[in-house]
Enzyme design. Sequence first.
Site, mmCIF file in Angstrom:
data_model
loop_
_atom_site.group_PDB
_atom_site.id
_atom_site.type_symbol
_atom_site.label_atom_id
_atom_site.label_comp_id
_atom_site.label_asym_id
_atom_site.label_seq_id
_atom_site.Cartn_x
_atom_site.Cartn_y
_atom_site.Cartn_z
ATOM 1 N N GLU A 1 13.202 82.682 -40.885
ATOM 2 C CA GLU A 1 13.029 81.936 -42.074
ATOM 3 C C GLU A 1 13.845 82.932 -42.945
ATOM 4 O OE1 GLU A 1 13.162 78.845 -42.709
ATOM 5 O OE2 GLU A 1 11.265 78.725 -41.862
ATOM 6 N N ASP B 1 21.326 74.942 -41.213
ATOM 7 C CA ASP B 1 20.971 73.405 -41.168
ATOM 8 C C ASP B 1 21.962 72.335 -40.771
ATOM 9 O OD1 ASP B 1 18.768 74.408 -42.554
ATOM 10 O OD2 ASP B 1 19.307 73.748 -44.585
#
Length: 458
Positions: A50, A190
Site C-alpha cells: 500500500e 490501478d
Amino acid sequence: MVDKATPPQEPVLVADSERFTKLKDAFISKYGAPPAFYARAPGRVNLIGEHIDYCGYAVLPMALEQDILAAVTPTQTNLIQLANTNPVYLDYHVHISEIHIETAKPQWYHYFLCGFKGIQEHFDIIASGMNCVVDGTVPPSSGLSSSSALVCCAGLVTMVANQKVLSKVEIAEICAKCERYIGTEGGGMDQSISFLAEKGTAKLIEFNPLRATNVKLPKEAVFVIANSCIEMNKAATAHYNIRVVECRLATKILAKAKGVKWEKLLKLGDLQTELGVNLETMISTVEQTLHPEPYSREEVCQHLGISQEELCSTILSQNTQHVTTFKLYQRAKHVYTEARRVLQFKRICDEAPANALQLLGELMNQSHTSCRDMYECSCPELDQLVDICVQSGAIGSRLTGAGWGGCTVSIVPTDNLNSFLMKVQEVYYKADVQRAALHTRSLFATQPAGGAATYYEA
C-alpha cells in the site's frame, strides 16, 4: 519481457447476459439505436503493497469481477454524450474543444474525460465524438479503484472509437498519467492491473519498465473484501497527495545526507537504485538519518538549502501548499518495510511452504499496523473492521486502497468462509442500520478476474 499484447476484442451474446441486455436497452432508450461496441475495465483489490507504487516499488494486486462496463457508439458530432445507469450520476455532455476537468470536487464524468483526453493527446488527434452509457459494479470511494477503472474504460473506449492500437502496457501507462489531470499523483498500480490482469492469478506489478508476473495464490484460502462503508475520495482531499509529497521530501533529505545529487530524485525507490543497496540497508538509513518528530517547513528548507518559495514551487503539489509539518521518518519507514513485505509475500506464494497461510496472514497484519501507525492512512472504522475480521477467523486482514475509509481484505481458510462471513455480517454490518442496508454489496469473497477488454455483439 515487455507485454506487446493488445486488450482483447471478444464477441458477446448480449441476449444471454442480463447486464449487457440492460445496458443495451438503456443505450437504445437514450440514443435511439443499439451501441456499436462495449468496453469493460475491472476494479482491483491490492493484496499487499500500500502507498508504494508512487514510490517506485512493486505491488501485488488482483483484478475484481466488479467492473465498469460502457456501451458506445462513435459519432461525427464532436460531442461527448455520457449517461450512467445509476440515476445518482447525472447525464453530461461537452464539446471536445471545451473539455475541462474539475480537480476540486470532481464528478463521475471527469474521470471519463481523463481517459478520453489522455488518448487524444497521446495520438495528437481530434478524437471523434461519442454516445456512451456507463454501468458500474465497483462500489465508489471504497478503495477498490472505481475511479481508475472508469479512466481505463474511457481510455479503451476512446482508443477503439478512433481505430487506434496500443498494447496493454502502453494504454495502462497512458491511463496512469492522465488520471493526474484530476489532481491525484498516483503511481500506476490501478491502471496496470486493470489492463494486465489475467483470470485466476494475482500479479506482481513492477514499474520502470512496467511489467507483470503471475502470482499463484494458495488454493486452501480465499480473499474476502469487507467495505467499512466510510467513503473516501482521494481526489477531493489532500490526504493522499500529502503522503506523496512527504515521500518526495524524505527522498531528497536522505539523498543529500548520503552525498547523492538530490535535486532530480523524486522517489524512495529511485534513491535505493542510486545507492545500489538492499531494502534492509534503506530501512537502517531511515532509522539513522531521519528523526521521528515532524519536520517543519523551515527545517526541510534548512536541510536542502532552499527557500520556502522554492519548496512551494518545485516540491509541493497544488493541494499541499498549506501543509506546515511533514512526518518523513514514518512515511519512509513504511514504504521500505512495505516494499519488503511485498517481496516476502510473493516468495511465500511461489515456494508454498506448509505454513504459507500463517506467514501470508502475518504479513497482511504487519501491513495494516504500518498503514495505521506509520502512514496514518487508516480510520477508526477500518481498524475496528480489521479486528472483527481477525476475531471472526481471518488469518490476516488489512486495509486496501488509499485508506481513510473504503475496504479491508482478509485471507480466510476456504473451510471457514461461511462462518467468517456470518460473524462479520453479525458484528459489523447488522450492528448499524446504514451498514446493514449495504451489506450484500459490502462483504464478498473474490477470485482473480481478467483484465480490460472490448466486446462486439455476436
